[in-house]
Design a protein around this motif. Sequence first.
Motif, PDB file in Angstrom:
ATOM      1  N   LEU A  14      35.962  41.230  46.207  1.00  0.00           N
ATOM      2  CA  LEU A  14      37.236  40.914  45.566  1.00  0.00           C
ATOM      3  C   LEU A  14      38.403  41.194  46.505  1.00  0.00           C
ATOM      4  O   LEU A  14      38.494  42.255  47.100  1.00  0.00           O
ATOM      5  N   VAL A  41      29.657  41.891  44.176  1.00  0.00           N
ATOM      6  CA  VAL A  41      30.842  41.056  44.015  1.00  0.00           C
ATOM      7  C   VAL A  41      32.110  41.894  44.081  1.00  0.00           C
ATOM      8  O   VAL A  41      33.117  41.470  44.647  1.00  0.00           O
ATOM      9  N   HIS A  75      35.317  36.768  38.753  1.00  0.00           N
ATOM     10  CA  HIS A  75      35.447  35.532  39.540  1.00  0.00           C
ATOM     11  C   HIS A  75      34.709  35.597  40.872  1.00  0.00           C
ATOM     12  O   HIS A  75      35.174  35.050  41.866  1.00  0.00           O
ATOM     13  N   GLY A  76      33.577  36.236  40.913  1.00  0.00           N
ATOM     14  CA  GLY A  76      32.839  36.346  42.162  1.00  0.00           C
ATOM     15  C   GLY A  76      31.476  35.701  42.073  1.00  0.00           C
ATOM     16  O   GLY A  76      30.968  35.436  40.985  1.00  0.00           O
ATOM     17  N   ASP A 103      34.725  36.163  46.807  1.00  0.00           N
ATOM     18  CA  ASP A 103      35.708  36.066  45.736  1.00  0.00           C
ATOM     19  C   ASP A 103      36.014  34.584  45.540  1.00  0.00           C
ATOM     20  O   ASP A 103      36.612  33.957  46.411  1.00  0.00           O
ATOM     21  N   ARG A 128      39.843  33.558  45.794  1.00  0.00           N
ATOM     22  CA  ARG A 128      40.367  33.611  47.172  1.00  0.00           C
ATOM     23  C   ARG A 128      39.772  32.488  48.007  1.00  0.00           C
ATOM     24  O   ARG A 128      40.471  31.858  48.798  1.00  0.00           O
TER      25      ARG A 128
END
Length: 103
Positions: free
Chosen positions: A59, A55, A17-18, A82, A85
């Motif tokens: 995180l 990445v 998810h980066g 991230d 976030r």
Amino acid sequence: GTAPTLSLQVLIAPILHGSVLSIQLPPLADAASYADRLRAAPGILFVEDKEPMGVVDALGQEAIIVKLDRQPSGTAIFAAFDNARLAALIAIWIAENLLLTSH
């Protein structure tokens, strides 16, 4: 005069998810001030070491991790963040602003 040419390249990492962002800036007289501006910017974690970053380093960080790479051909600004976030923080900022403006 003419405006400097800006080259923008967005790389989306399909893992964890980066995302990463790379901005190529032409050589400018005030390029030395980029680091000072980035250090002072809210939400930016400016990294000055020579180690590569990616990445995985971003995180769990609330801030966007940013590095500079100065070359004779210009300056590259590399950022990693991230996505989960960052999206959560944006949602909180929106909610806070709505609460502040609703009174």
